[in-house]
Design an enzyme around this catalytic site. Structure first.
Site, short mmCIF file in Angstrom:
data_model
loop_
_atom_site.label_atom_id
_atom_site.label_comp_id
_atom_site.label_asym_id
_atom_site.label_seq_id
_atom_site.Cartn_x
_atom_site.Cartn_y
_atom_site.Cartn_z
N LYS A 159 -4.45 -7.54 -0.48
CA LYS A 159 -5.22 -6.39 0.04
C LYS A 159 -5.72 -6.73 1.44
CE LYS A 159 -9.72 -6.13 -1.16
NZ LYS A 159 -10.68 -6.13 -0.05
N ASN A 160 -6.31 -7.91 1.60
CA ASN A 160 -6.96 -8.23 2.88
C ASN A 160 -5.95 -8.48 4.00
OD1 ASN A 160 -9.37 -7.81 1.62
ND2 ASN A 160 -9.81 -9.98 1.29
N CYS B 115 -18.39 -3.71 0.58
CA CYS B 115 -19.19 -4.18 -0.56
C CYS B 115 -20.60 -4.49 -0.10
CB CYS B 115 -18.57 -5.45 -1.11
SG CYS B 115 -17.05 -5.13 -1.94
N ARG C 240 -23.50 -8.12 6.55
CA ARG C 240 -22.18 -8.06 7.18
C ARG C 240 -22.27 -7.54 8.62
NH1 ARG C 240 -17.89 -6.51 2.63
NH2 ARG C 240 -16.63 -7.95 3.83
N ASP D 80 -14.55 -15.05 -2.73
CA ASP D 80 -14.14 -13.87 -3.52
C ASP D 80 -13.90 -14.21 -4.98
OD1 ASP D 80 -12.23 -12.33 -0.81
OD2 ASP D 80 -14.38 -12.47 -1.22
N ARG E 99 -10.57 -0.69 -6.27
CA ARG E 99 -10.56 -0.81 -4.81
C ARG E 99 -9.64 -1.95 -4.36
NH1 ARG E 99 -15.90 -1.67 -1.55
NH2 ARG E 99 -14.28 -2.07 -0.02
C1 EPZ Z 1 -13.21 -10.85 4.82
O1 EPZ Z 1 -14.45 -10.19 5.07
C2 EPZ Z 1 -12.69 -10.27 3.51
N1 EPZ Z 1 -12.50 -8.82 3.65
C3 EPZ Z 1 -13.69 -10.57 2.39
O2 EPZ Z 1 -13.13 -10.09 1.17
C4 EPZ Z 1 -13.88 -12.08 2.29
O3 EPZ Z 1 -14.86 -12.37 1.32
C5 EPZ Z 1 -14.34 -12.63 3.65
O4 EPZ Z 1 -13.38 -12.27 4.67
C6 EPZ Z 1 -14.48 -14.15 3.65
O5 EPZ Z 1 -13.28 -14.73 3.27
C7 EPZ Z 1 -11.41 -8.35 4.30
O6 EPZ Z 1 -10.57 -9.10 4.77
C8 EPZ Z 1 -11.29 -6.86 4.39
P1 EPZ Z 1 -16.36 -12.77 7.44
P2 EPZ Z 1 -15.19 -10.34 6.50
O7 EPZ Z 1 -16.43 -12.07 8.74
O8 EPZ Z 1 -14.19 -10.41 7.57
C9 EPZ Z 1 -20.94 -13.31 8.51
C10 EPZ Z 1 -13.09 -8.92 -0.83
O9 EPZ Z 1 -13.73 -9.04 -1.89
N2 EPZ Z 1 -20.62 -12.65 9.79
O10 EPZ Z 1 -15.54 -14.02 7.32
O11 EPZ Z 1 -16.25 -9.31 6.57
C11 EPZ Z 1 -20.83 -12.34 7.34
O12 EPZ Z 1 -22.03 -11.59 7.21
C12 EPZ Z 1 -13.80 -9.02 0.48
O13 EPZ Z 1 -11.83 -8.73 -0.77
C13 EPZ Z 1 -21.62 -12.58 10.76
O14 EPZ Z 1 -22.74 -13.05 10.57
O15 EPZ Z 1 -15.86 -11.78 6.30
C14 EPZ Z 1 -20.61 -13.26 6.18
O16 EPZ Z 1 -21.86 -13.77 5.75
C15 EPZ Z 1 -15.30 -9.24 0.33
N3 EPZ Z 1 -21.34 -11.95 11.94
C16 EPZ Z 1 -19.77 -14.39 6.80
O17 EPZ Z 1 -19.96 -14.30 8.22
C17 EPZ Z 1 -20.11 -11.40 12.19
O18 EPZ Z 1 -19.91 -10.86 13.29
C18 EPZ Z 1 -18.28 -14.27 6.50
O19 EPZ Z 1 -17.87 -13.02 6.95
C19 EPZ Z 1 -19.11 -11.48 11.19
C20 EPZ Z 1 -19.38 -12.11 9.99
#
Ligand code: EPZ
Length: 418
Positions: free
Chosen positions: A22-23, A117, A122, A305, A397
């Protein structure tokens, strides 16, 4: 609100074909905007987040239809005219990826602050900081992210946290910027590597994906491409843990074992047997799992995840397991629902202490979000008696044909549409 009635106590036995990631699919769909002409994408899972992203692309003027199961044919115009539909884009996190793609394609991007979610705030600060380093003017106003930049320049960007989304957005934006952009402390997830191989197939020059330094030589025209998306390592891990919790024997097919190494190692620690054969892994669950400790980390650590499904498994362990969630700040909502089934879980900040019980009991539970829903399904499959999961849209989803796949493995699940 759709619900599933689950009768627990059945071992899952058999083979299940894992769908495309999905991702990875969401990132590749956003990247397709950078092309001009026909784009053919294979192994795309038909899940709601993908359908929503497709609707957004249609609003932007990208033609697209499902040619057959898993195969999407897109027609990308040279100019992107439309704007993003607020209501649709708010629903998913992946709409944030259109920021980099639209900036690169047309020099501006207005996207609604993405939904997704409720596992944490985020924020997009790392995305915006990186885009600003490339000369984009980006700000958040009126619930929208407003970014513009018609003469972006290469930059050397250090990510404070190896954010998956920020890495993807910055790679997408850099593809159309002449010169070399370097992203340091980049995310190393397999989905990043998959995105890079798709971009390179379109004519981009992305090097180092999968390591913590990615170099993008931008400014090249990107053309038509055909790409097959990698298998979904999180879906695979979910079925592997389902075999463990039901003391069953399940073979997951169409996986890349390397992507599952942190999961396989933890499953062996639980006392399950794992047999690897080519693109399949066969999991034989133990009579009762051993308690283990889990700390979620960016790839190649244990994936956040699968943290919630792991809570369900540990709820039945012989002993006490300690889980530390280091990626998201609010990813223990499912603990409350698991407690309705008899799980003993104590949450202290980012740590969950799970005191394993000999049994769980079927109950009425609500799906809080995607991976919490998977955890409740696993717990219900192993619990004594009957459970009802409401809000299973949250599971659909991100898990393609979950009901049918689980039933084919012997799960007693009946769908109820209220
Ligand atoms: C991706 O989310 C995935 N979603 C998530 O999968 C996955 O859990 C996550 O990566 C981590 O592997 C998709 O690819 C659509 P991050 P993403 O940016 O990109 C913080 C699922 O269940 N952060 O790596 O949003 C953020 O708040 C979903 O399939 C900032 O602070 O994850 C989080 O605490 C859930 N500032 C951490 O970093 C930013 O600008 C990781 O977020 C960006 C992120």
């Amino acid at each position: 609100m759709a619900s599933w009635k689950v009768r627990g106590g059945r071992q899952l036995i058999g083979r299940v074909r894992i769908s495309g990631s999905k991702n990875a699919a969401l990132a590749v769909l956003a990247a397709s905007v950078l092309a001009t002409g026909p784009v053919v994408l294979e192994n795309i899972p038909r899940v709601q987040d993908v359908e929503v992203t497709l609707n957004i692309l249609h609003s932007l003027g990208v033609g697209g239809h499902w040619e057959e199961a898993g195969l999407l044919r897109l027609e990308v115009p040279e100019k992107i005219a439309g704007s993003i539909p607020f209501a649709e884009a708010r629903r998913i996190r992946a709409s944030s990826l259109l920021l980099g793609a639209l900036l690169a394609k047309k020099g501006e991007a207005h996207i609604p602050l993405p939904g997704g979610c409720n596992i944490g705030l985020r924020p997009l600060d790392l995305h915006l900081k990186g885009l600003a380093a490339m000369g984009a003017a980006a700000r958040i106003a009126g619930g929208q992210v407003l970014a513009s930049g018609h003469d972006l320049h290469p930059a050397k960007i250090y990510l404070d946290f190896p954010s998956v989304g920020a890495t993807e957005n910055l790679v997408l934006a850099a593809c159309r910027v002449p010169g070399q952009t370097i992203i340091e402390n980049a995310a190393k997830e397999p989905e990043i590597v998959d995105l890079a191989s798709f971009l390179n197939a379109m004519g981009a020059h992305v090097r180092g994906a999968g390591t913590d330094v990615i170099r993008v030589e931008g400014g090249f025209e990107l053309g038509p491409a055909r790409h097959t998306v990698i298998p979904d390592r999180i879906e695979a891990g979910t079925y592997m843990l389902a075999a463990v919790i039901t003391r069953g024997r399940v073979t997951v097919e169409n996986v890349i074992p390397l992507h599952l190494q942190p999961v396989t190692a933890k499953i062996q620690e639980l006392g399950a047997r794992v047999e690897e054969a080519g693109e399949t892994l066969t999991i034989t669950g133990p009579e009762r799992v051993r308690a283990v400790n889990v700390k979620t980390m960016p790839y190649p650590g244990f994936p956040t995840d699968l943290q919630s499904p792991m809570l369900a498994v540990l709820a039945l362990a012989a002993g006490t397991g300690v889980v530390v969630e280091t990626v998201f700040e609010n990813r223990y909502q499912v603990a409350e629902e698991l407690q309705r089934m008899g799980a003993q879980i104590k949450i202290e900040g980012q740590t969950a202490v799970v005191i394993g019980q000999p049994k769980l009991w079927g109950a009425e539970v609500r799906v809080p979000e995607l991976r919490g829903g998977a955890a409740l399904l696993l717990a219900a499959l192993a619990a004594e008696g009957e459970s009802r999961l409401t809000g299973v849209e949250g599971i659909n989803r991100g898990y393609e044909d979950c009901l049918a796949k689980m039933q084919a493995l012997g799960a007693e699940i009946v769908s109820e549409v209220s």
